[in-house]
Design a protein around this motif. Structure first.
Motif, short mmCIF file in Angstrom:
data_model
loop_
_atom_site.label_atom_id
_atom_site.label_comp_id
_atom_site.label_asym_id
_atom_site.label_seq_id
_atom_site.Cartn_x
_atom_site.Cartn_y
_atom_site.Cartn_z
N ILE A 125 37.17 43.42 40.61
CA ILE A 125 38.76 43.45 41.25
C ILE A 125 38.99 42.67 42.38
O ILE A 125 40.23 42.09 42.33
CB ILE A 125 38.72 45.05 41.55
N THR A 126 37.90 42.06 43.22
CA THR A 126 38.60 41.33 44.21
C THR A 126 39.17 39.75 43.37
O THR A 126 40.17 39.31 43.83
CB THR A 126 37.19 40.68 45.06
N VAL A 127 38.36 39.32 42.59
CA VAL A 127 38.70 38.10 41.99
C VAL A 127 40.29 38.51 41.01
O VAL A 127 41.12 37.59 41.17
CB VAL A 127 37.84 37.60 40.61
N ALA A 128 40.26 39.64 40.40
CA ALA A 128 41.34 39.98 39.74
C ALA A 128 42.66 39.99 40.63
O ALA A 128 43.70 39.67 40.15
CB ALA A 128 41.13 41.29 38.92
N LEU A 129 42.38 40.57 41.92
CA LEU A 129 43.61 40.70 42.73
C LEU A 129 44.16 39.29 43.21
O LEU A 129 45.35 39.26 42.96
CB LEU A 129 43.01 41.13 44.06
N ILE A 130 43.48 38.40 43.12
CA ILE A 130 44.27 36.89 43.11
C ILE A 130 45.11 36.52 42.06
O ILE A 130 46.07 35.75 42.64
CB ILE A 130 42.82 35.75 43.21
N SER A 131 44.87 37.05 40.95
CA SER A 131 45.87 36.63 40.04
C SER A 131 47.21 36.91 40.04
O SER A 131 48.07 36.22 39.59
CB SER A 131 45.39 37.29 38.39
#
Length: 445
Positions: A125-131
């Motif tokens: 989710i940390t990576v997905a938040l950046i999107s």
């Protein structure tokens, strides 16, 4: 996470294990479908599928490298020369050599593989938040590469430093004049990290075509409301699950997560009503997420009054912060900076005011009460140092990663594809029949 000690003699605790399996499942739900629909509703109809895909692909890429070498880098032993910053990717490569007594949650009676699965959802989710910050304009292939490189070079090391026994961890080495920093469930590792990374990519990518002269409105606010509701539910696993078991500390984290989010939603809507004359559904959804973000690092480290204060403050601060992009001219498409960076900083710093063991609250050895509970300024100073480190560390490395990828593959879609619609141009399909249907691909013999 709430606890970072290692077990010496593993004894299975079925209740804790069941709770952690449940928590892992609902935290994964936060990304897909929760975050995917929260973001998907806020973009235009011609790019909703791309937004969903940016989130779904993060699960695939990050999930793969996590079990291959990510868990080892984040939660392996400090056996290398860089042990205070990151662990070796080979120690538990492919999860080999990892036994229950060596598990992150072994002392809570939770098997190693359950701990691996739970923490995988945090990385995802940390990576997905950046999107959300870079919606509508990044190349899909570049995003795929970015997810792997960024989680490897930024997320895994920061998780190790804060939670895995590194120098920012309560069990790591802390400067003598500071107390042990508190990040119960991811204020620095997840939200500050993702928020400042999003800002770095926004600066590299530039503004969307027409922004801010032309209005770029959400195409489906019910999607966004649905996503916010799923995020709220999943966040109980995110925060209460970070204790590593089912006990009074997880109960404190659950209640604090609930009440802080209630207050953040209400105060965001109050700001909207005073400023704009309307209390909007988008404001309610955004206020929910702002409260969830802010209480995350403090979830079990404050009492009820502290949780209420953190939620109320976060709703106001984040509601005001989302307007900064217009003042400073950075196109943070879905307010990742205003909500996750600012919300993460708010919650992390307010620990320095409200941290306490009152009413079943928790904090690790070496931490102190907050200023308002008689502990002086020491804990606030510690929180500020850790927050600043996370900002600088993530921003600098993300800029470097972004510049390298820009040189190799390019970062941004062509103007034609951006204007005509990313979904059709990149994925060969559209979300709605009125946008042109699915592109038919024929094989030429």
């Amino acid at each position: 996470m709430g606890s970072t000690l290692v077990s010496e003699a593993f004894e299975l605790n079925e209740g804790n294990t069941a709770w952690m399996l449940t928590s892992a499942a609902i935290v994964l739900m936060m990304t897909v479908p929760g975050l995917a629909f929260f973001y998907g509703g806020m973009v235009r109809s011609k790019s909703v599928l791309n937004m969903l895909m940016l989130n779904f692909i993060a699960v695939g890429t990050v999930g793969f490298v996590w079990v291959l070498y990510g868990y080892s880098m984040a939660f392996g032993p400090n056996t290398t020369g860089l042990g205070q910053f990151v662990s070796s990717p080979t120690t538990y490569f492919g999860l080999g050599g990892l036994t229950d007594d060596l598990s992150l949650l072994g002392f809570m009676g939770v098997p190693a593989l359950v701990a691996v699965g739970f923490q995988a959802t945090f990385a995802v989710i940390t990576v997905a938040l950046i999107s959300g910050a870079i919606a509508d304009r990044i190349k899909f292939g570049t995003w795929v590469a970015f997810t792997v490189v960024w989680v490897t070079l930024v997320y895994f090391p920061l998780a190790h430093m804060v939670w895995g026994g590194g120098f920012l961890s309560p069990v790591g080495k802390v400067a003598g004049w500071l107390s042990a920093p508190i990040d119960f469930a991811g204020g620095t590792v997840v939200h500050i990290n993702a928020g400042i990374a999003g800002l770095a990519l926004v600066l590299l990518l530039g503004k969307r075509k027409g922004w801010p002269r032309e209005p770029i409105r959400p195409h489906n606010l019910p999607y966004t409301m649905l996503g916010a509701g799923l995020l709220w539910i999943g966040w109980f696993g995110f925060n209460a699950g970070s204790e590593g078991g089912a006990d009074s500390v997880s109960g404190r984290a659950w209640v604090n997560t609930f009440v802080a989010t209630c207050l953040a939603m209400l105060t965001w809507l109050i700001v909207e009503k005073i400023r704009d004359g309307h209390a909007t559904s988008l404001g309610a959804a955004s206020g929910i997420v702002a409260g969830l973000v802010a209480i995350t690092p403090a979830a079990a480290a404050v009492d009820t009054y502290g949780a209420i204060a953190i939620g109320a403050i976060a709703g106001v601060v984040c509601a005001l912060a989302v307007g900064l992009k217009f003042k400073f001219g950075y196109d943070d498409a879905l307010d990742v900076v205003g909500v996750h960076l600012v919300g993460g900083l708010t919650g992390t710093l307010l620990i320095g005011l409200f941290a306490t063991t009152n009413q079943g609250a928790w904090y690790p050895d070496g931490a102190k009460d907050g200023l308002f509970y008689g502990g002086g300024w020491t804990q606030l100073a510690s929180q500020a140092v850790v927050a600043l480190f996370a900002v600088v560390f993530s921003f600098v490395l993300t800029m470097v990663i972004g510049l390298v990828l820009k040189a190799i593959t390019g970062l941004r879609l062509s103007e034609e594809d951006e204007v005509n619609g990313i979904d059709l141009a990149v994925h060969g399909e559209t979300a709605y029949e009125t946008l042109g249907g699915t592109r038919v691909l024929t094989e030429v013999n």
